[in-house]
Design a protein around this motif. Structure first.
Motif, short mmCIF file in Angstrom:
data_model
loop_
_atom_site.label_atom_id
_atom_site.label_comp_id
_atom_site.label_asym_id
_atom_site.label_seq_id
_atom_site.Cartn_x
_atom_site.Cartn_y
_atom_site.Cartn_z
N ILE A 156 -3.93 8.04 3.85
CA ILE A 156 -2.90 7.50 2.97
C ILE A 156 -2.53 6.14 3.54
O ILE A 156 -1.96 6.04 4.63
CB ILE A 156 -1.68 8.43 2.90
CG1 ILE A 156 -2.09 9.77 2.28
CG2 ILE A 156 -0.57 7.79 2.07
CD1 ILE A 156 -0.96 10.77 2.19
N VAL A 175 -8.80 10.90 -3.68
CA VAL A 175 -7.85 10.13 -2.88
C VAL A 175 -6.61 10.98 -2.58
O VAL A 175 -6.19 11.79 -3.40
CB VAL A 175 -7.41 8.82 -3.57
CG1 VAL A 175 -8.58 7.87 -3.73
CG2 VAL A 175 -6.75 9.11 -4.91
N PHE A 177 -2.56 10.91 -1.86
CA PHE A 177 -1.47 10.00 -2.20
C PHE A 177 -0.13 10.72 -2.08
O PHE A 177 -0.08 11.93 -1.82
CB PHE A 177 -1.66 9.43 -3.61
CG PHE A 177 -1.71 10.48 -4.70
CD1 PHE A 177 -0.57 10.82 -5.42
CD2 PHE A 177 -2.90 11.13 -5.00
CE1 PHE A 177 -0.61 11.78 -6.41
CE2 PHE A 177 -2.95 12.09 -6.01
CZ PHE A 177 -1.80 12.42 -6.71
N LYS A 179 3.97 11.48 -3.48
CA LYS A 179 5.02 11.51 -4.49
C LYS A 179 6.33 11.64 -3.72
O LYS A 179 6.49 12.54 -2.89
CB LYS A 179 4.85 12.70 -5.43
CG LYS A 179 3.64 12.61 -6.35
CD LYS A 179 3.56 13.83 -7.25
CE LYS A 179 2.35 13.79 -8.17
NZ LYS A 179 2.26 14.99 -9.04
N ASN A 190 4.92 7.35 -7.34
CA ASN A 190 3.62 7.99 -7.23
C ASN A 190 2.63 6.92 -6.74
O ASN A 190 2.42 5.92 -7.41
CB ASN A 190 3.19 8.56 -8.58
CG ASN A 190 1.89 9.34 -8.50
OD1 ASN A 190 0.97 8.98 -7.78
ND2 ASN A 190 1.81 10.42 -9.27
N SER A 191 2.06 7.12 -5.57
CA SER A 191 1.22 6.08 -4.96
C SER A 191 -0.26 6.24 -5.27
O SER A 191 -1.10 5.61 -4.64
CB SER A 191 1.41 6.07 -3.44
OG SER A 191 0.89 7.26 -2.86
N LYS A 192 -0.60 7.07 -6.25
CA LYS A 192 -2.02 7.31 -6.55
C LYS A 192 -2.74 6.04 -6.94
O LYS A 192 -3.84 5.75 -6.44
CB LYS A 192 -2.15 8.36 -7.66
CG LYS A 192 -3.59 8.67 -8.02
CD LYS A 192 -3.68 9.73 -9.10
CE LYS A 192 -5.13 10.00 -9.48
NZ LYS A 192 -5.26 11.04 -10.54
N TYR A 194 -2.03 3.00 -6.27
CA TYR A 194 -2.15 2.13 -5.09
C TYR A 194 -3.32 2.57 -4.22
O TYR A 194 -4.14 1.75 -3.78
CB TYR A 194 -0.85 2.16 -4.29
CG TYR A 194 -0.95 1.44 -2.96
CD1 TYR A 194 -0.87 0.06 -2.90
CD2 TYR A 194 -1.15 2.14 -1.78
CE1 TYR A 194 -0.99 -0.61 -1.69
CE2 TYR A 194 -1.26 1.48 -0.57
CZ TYR A 194 -1.18 0.11 -0.52
OH TYR A 194 -1.30 -0.53 0.67
N GLU A 195 -3.41 3.87 -3.96
CA GLU A 195 -4.49 4.39 -3.12
C GLU A 195 -5.85 4.15 -3.77
O GLU A 195 -6.82 3.81 -3.09
CB GLU A 195 -4.28 5.87 -2.84
CG GLU A 195 -3.06 6.19 -1.99
CD GLU A 195 -3.12 5.57 -0.61
OE1 GLU A 195 -4.24 5.34 -0.10
OE2 GLU A 195 -2.06 5.31 -0.03
#
Length: 284
Positions: A156, A175, A177, A179, A190-192, A194-195
């Motif tokens: 991450i 990936v 990520f 929350k 939610n960083s999905k 970005y990842e």
């Protein structure tokens, strides 16, 4: 006259008795209603006490803790929603050349699916943040490496330790990520994406590096081939020069030998044309 008085008295007594009976029924009804209310109240209170006890028991659940609680250490609550057991957690500071040891001690059970744990981690003093991609507002300063039950690993890349207290770790589309609720904006993050962007950039950088490495190797191979060709040409020229020098030397030696042989023959010819006698006179 007496009959009238007696009848009147009987009517009065009956009326009084009737009134007395009604009053008794009303009192019994009141007592009954009071008793029912008391029972309902008692049941309600018992139910409330049971619910409070249940909530208290839930609140008393102790979560496992990883890392060391110390001054300036980050603390957050983490839920494993990856669908896999996590057997190693390792934080690093961007750019990470090698992640340190796991916060989960050797021999400790892995973080189970849907399990919540508390994590403490103190960043090294030399931590220095780098710029994230422009379209995302997540700093990649802190990174978390996850090692799953099958020994696969995911990283991450943007772990906002300074902007969260609780998080959920997820795994989708290859990936890992986060929350979480931002403590600064109070919005769910939610960083999905970005990842995914980081993975895409890494793949592009890897492809570029591989292309550059291939070009370098090809250039080196061409340079080596050119050098080899030049070396072979130089060697051939040297061999030809040496052969020519040897031929010339052989010719020179042959000419010298021939010249030397010719001089000796001339001397012998002179000797054959005449001789000198014992008396010193020459005889043809």
């Amino acid at each position: 006259m007496k009959k009238r008085i007696t009848a009147a008295m009987l009517a009065a007594v009956m009326t009084a008795a009737l009134l007395s009976g009604c009053g008794s029924n009303k009192e019994e009804a009141a007592v009954s209603e009071s008793s029912s209310a008391a029972e309902v109240s008692s049941v309600s209170e018992a139910s409330s006490v049971s619910e409070v006890s249940s909530v208290s028991e839930e609140e008393e659940v102790v979560l496992r803790t990883f890392g060391t609680e110390e001054k300036d250490a980050f603390e957050f609550r983490m839920k494993n929603s990856t669908g896999m057991e996590i057997k190693a957690l390792s934080f690093g500071v961007y750019p990470v050349e090698e992640f340190p040891e796991s916060l989960i001690p050797a021999g400790e059970d892995a973080v189970a699916k849907d399990e919540e744990v508390v994590v403490f981690w103190k960043a090294p003093e030399e931590a220095d943040s780098e710029a994230a991609p422009d379209e995302f507002e997540i700093t990649p300063e802190y990174q978390l490496q996850l090692t799953f039950e099958d020994d696969t690993q995911k990283v991450i890349h943007g772990f906002p330790l300074e902007d969260m207290k609780e998080c959920e770790i997820c795994l989708e589309d290859e990936v890992a990520f986060l929350k979480y609720e931002s403590t600064s904006s109070h919005e769910m993050v939610n960083s999905k994406e970005y990842e995914l962007a980081v993975v895409r950039l890494e793949e592009e950088a890897r492809a570029q590096a591989e292309a550059e490495e291939l070009a370098r190797q090809q250039a080196e191979a061409e340079a080596a081939a050119q050098a080899q060709a030049e070396a072979e040409a130089a060697a051939a020229a040297q061999a030809a020069a040496e052969a020519e020098a040897a031929r010339a030397q052989a010719e020179a030696e042959a000419a010298a030998a021939a010249a030397a042989g010719g001089g000796e023959g001339g001397q012998q010819s002179n000797d054959d044309n005449g001789c000198i006698g014992d008396d010193g006179d020459f005889y043809p």
